[in-house]
Design an enzyme around this catalytic site. Structure first.
Site, PDB file in Angstrom:
ATOM      1  N   ARG B  74      38.568 -58.637 -32.984  1.00 45.46           N
ATOM      2  CA  ARG B  74      37.904 -57.650 -31.588  1.00 45.46           C
ATOM      3  C   ARG B  74      36.220 -56.950 -31.259  1.00 45.46           C
ATOM      4  NH1 ARG B  74      41.411 -52.218 -34.019  1.00 45.46           N
ATOM      5  NH2 ARG B  74      43.089 -52.788 -32.919  1.00 45.46           N
ATOM      6  N   ASN B  99      36.110 -59.451 -41.145  1.00 47.23           N
ATOM      7  CA  ASN B  99      37.651 -59.596 -42.125  1.00 47.23           C
ATOM      8  C   ASN B  99      38.243 -60.844 -41.264  1.00 47.23           C
ATOM      9  OD1 ASN B  99      38.136 -58.048 -44.147  1.00 47.23           O
ATOM     10  ND2 ASN B  99      39.788 -56.971 -43.529  1.00 47.23           N
ATOM     11  N   ASN B 128      41.204 -61.945 -45.847  1.00 43.32           N
ATOM     12  CA  ASN B 128      41.631 -60.691 -44.668  1.00 43.32           C
ATOM     13  C   ASN B 128      42.631 -59.583 -44.830  1.00 43.32           C
ATOM     14  OD1 ASN B 128      41.941 -58.465 -42.685  1.00 43.32           O
ATOM     15  ND2 ASN B 128      43.031 -59.961 -41.518  1.00 43.32           N
ATOM     16  N   ASP B 149      37.866 -47.011 -38.262  1.00 42.43           N
ATOM     17  CA  ASP B 149      38.160 -47.567 -37.589  1.00 42.43           C
ATOM     18  C   ASP B 149      37.799 -48.208 -36.419  1.00 42.43           C
ATOM     19  OD1 ASP B 149      40.177 -47.850 -40.022  1.00 42.43           O
ATOM     20  OD2 ASP B 149      42.170 -46.410 -37.767  1.00 42.43           O
ATOM     21  N   ASP B 150      37.951 -49.425 -36.220  1.00 40.73           N
ATOM     22  CA  ASP B 150      37.473 -50.338 -35.039  1.00 40.73           C
ATOM     23  C   ASP B 150      37.445 -50.227 -33.663  1.00 40.73           C
ATOM     24  OD1 ASP B 150      39.315 -52.112 -36.021  1.00 40.73           O
ATOM     25  OD2 ASP B 150      38.226 -54.089 -35.305  1.00 40.73           O
ATOM     26  N   ASP B 151      37.930 -49.210 -33.451  1.00 43.87           N
ATOM     27  CA  ASP B 151      39.302 -48.453 -32.451  1.00 43.87           C
ATOM     28  C   ASP B 151      39.004 -47.454 -32.210  1.00 43.87           C
ATOM     29  OD1 ASP B 151      40.969 -47.911 -33.722  1.00 43.87           O
ATOM     30  OD2 ASP B 151      42.796 -48.935 -32.781  1.00 43.87           O
ATOM     31  N   ASP B 243      46.315 -48.178 -47.857  1.00 39.69           N
ATOM     32  CA  ASP B 243      44.747 -47.955 -48.471  1.00 39.69           C
ATOM     33  C   ASP B 243      44.517 -46.496 -48.608  1.00 39.69           C
ATOM     34  OD1 ASP B 243      43.898 -48.295 -45.674  1.00 39.69           O
ATOM     35  OD2 ASP B 243      41.776 -48.659 -46.159  1.00 39.69           O
ATOM     36  N   ASP B 244      44.311 -45.746 -46.926  1.00 36.70           N
ATOM     37  CA  ASP B 244      44.059 -44.522 -46.832  1.00 36.70           C
ATOM     38  C   ASP B 244      45.093 -43.718 -47.721  1.00 36.70           C
ATOM     39  OD1 ASP B 244      46.405 -45.363 -45.188  1.00 36.70           O
ATOM     40  OD2 ASP B 244      45.312 -44.447 -43.408  1.00 36.70           O
TER      41      ASP B 244
END
Lengths: 330, 330
Positions: B74, B99, B128, B149-151, B243-244
């Protein structure tokens, strides 16, 4: 000569022993100093007043609170409120501070309508003073105090939540009514609420006090209040006001942090109009607010500085009243 | 004889000196023990990870945070978000976890459009992996990490306020997305949000996790994450998920308290639809939520217990957005 000569090393030994003993003593003193310097830090940060609590406390006394309500000229309202509050969760005891000097307490009515869930103690006062409610009452067995004005109703849910918040912030005043001071260019402080704003403070608002008329705080602070400068008592007595401002000064001084934690109430109501006495609270007096600004400036002089600190934290219960309130639905 | 006699007290003195010296030494040892026993308690309670921070930090590094953003597929959205975030207050540096294995980083575009307010470091990854963002990056100079997050877009105001809250709760994950586990009669845990409720929990809701996809936490926890059981990494890698959740387990174990503090966001948006890659996040996978319940149960086995604790505290900024929000106006 011979003996004299031989005693010499003895004396030397004596002096050296003396020297080493003093070393040990000095070390121990330094150490004691270091330890006592450390210990209060821990206590001060976590449970500031525990060390001033000689009373051994039952388990229930640890997980419960005492309601202290001062009443004047509103016995009808008092009885209503006692019925409201006597069944709230975690309530250990009610202490009614009876400021109706010379007037008979409603004990008969109260007892005739028993049994009641928790004991109610009427503390008959000889002088009608605002600060009567800030005594270190011997009947007080819990660490937590819930202080309520005699015209204010807060929902059991709000109280239960605020108590759980207080248990996480026991050194703060955890309550429902935030206020603030602001400093003006002239150096004079002003007291107010959301209508006041510090210049250049950007988004949102801040508070520097949480009023004790609807709040939880640590019973140790009632002990601290007994050790304030005489001028504080004079100020409160001559104004019949500002005892709550003084408590915020006291807590802020004690913690070095903001005195209060504001919990957003879901349901808080003023029942003043429900009284038949027609008596309306002191805060209706024209000079009430001006008096409170006056008190802030006086207290700054008395304590030789402004201990109040600002907070912008507002705590509400997650998922209440609507489960989606962690979305942008406010 | 005469000499011999006279040496005697000398020896005695020697023995006593020896005795006193050892007293001093023992006292000092006991004391050292006492002190070291005290000191960690303070640290553990206040700043859990300070002691694991060898880096000397500039003043700015102390009052600022590092944004860590992991990106996959993204890049257009990434560049938008970088423009949004590069000017937020207290931002010290941005670390982009790249990633997109084998793909060239957009450094040229980025540099050609400079100057930029803060340095942006692209960390090229060879695999990744979800947990790539949880490395203890050497470029990380601040105690505070903001992971996004990237969004996801959060308003500068929300971030500034949440950072001030984190500074008061540095041992917690302070973020905008609460989640919880619930235990079922079968003893199996389930993962979810407001749609789940622990039986008999009454009013309101609780959370036991705050997701790190939009949260502040202490950089020391990234160090801690490197020291987890191998099974944790395997779980995260085989699911490319959780992971969170693992971070919340880690923090709850470390503090013995609820892992997270939920700050109610005023403006948080998901920009996923704005990407031209058409790529939609992992959480759209049908199995995503089931995987997360699976992870909770796995982690309970790995850590041999359930460390997560519930909180019902929701923090919002006092007086924002409307000055009257301490009245019942929600």
């Amino acid at each position: 000569r011979y003996l004299h000569f031989c005693k010499l090393p003895g004396r030397v030994m004596g002096i050296r022993l003396l020297h080493f003993t003093s070393v040990v003593i000095i070390v121990l003193l330094l150490v004691a100093g270091a330890l006592t310097a450390l210990l209060p830090n821990i206590k001060d940060d976590k449970m500031p007043n525990l060390r001033r609590e000689p009373k051994t406390q039952s388990q229930s006394a640890l997980d419960s609170f005492t309601l202290i309500m001062q009443t004047y000229n509103r016995t009808d309202l008092l009885l209503k409120l006692l019925n409201h509050y006597q069944a709230i969760p975690h309530l250990h005891k009610v202490i009614v501070v009876w400021n109706n000097v010379g007037e008979k307490i409603p004990e008969e009515t109260w007892n005739s309508l028993g049994p009641h869930p928790v004991p109610v103690v009427f503390k008959v006062q000889t002088v009608n003073r605002m600060r009567n409610r800030l005594q270190n009452f011997p009947e007080l067995e819990t660490k937590a105090v819930l202080m309520m004005d005699d015209d204010t109703l807060v929902s059991a849910h709000d109280l239960a939540f605020a108590f759980s918040v207080w248990q996480q912030f026991p050194e703060h005043i955890v309550g429902f009514v935030p206020r603030k001071h602001i400093s003006t260019p002239s150096g004079v402080y002003s007291y107010g609420s959301f209508e006041l704003q510090n210049p250049g403070f950007g988004n949102g608002d801040q508070y520097s006090m949480v009023l004790i008329g609807a709040a939880f705080f640590h019973s140790g602070y009632l002990e601290d209040f007994q050790r304030q400068p005489e001028a504080v008592y004079t100020l409160i007595d001559e104004t019949q006001n500002c005892d709550d401002i003084a408590m915020n000064f006291l807590v802020a001084k004690h913690t070095g942090k903001p005195s209060g934690v504001f919990v957003k109430p879901v349901d808080i109501r003023n029942l003043e109009k429900d009284t038949n006495s027609g008596y309306s609270g002191m805060w209706h007096r024209a000079e009430h607010l001006l008096q409170r600004s006056y008190c802030v400036n006086k207290l700054v002089n008395i304590y030789d500085g402004m201990p109040l600190k600002y907070s912008n934290i507002m705590i509400a219960q997650f998922g209440f009243p609507n489960y989606a309130n962690h979305k942008n639905k406010m």
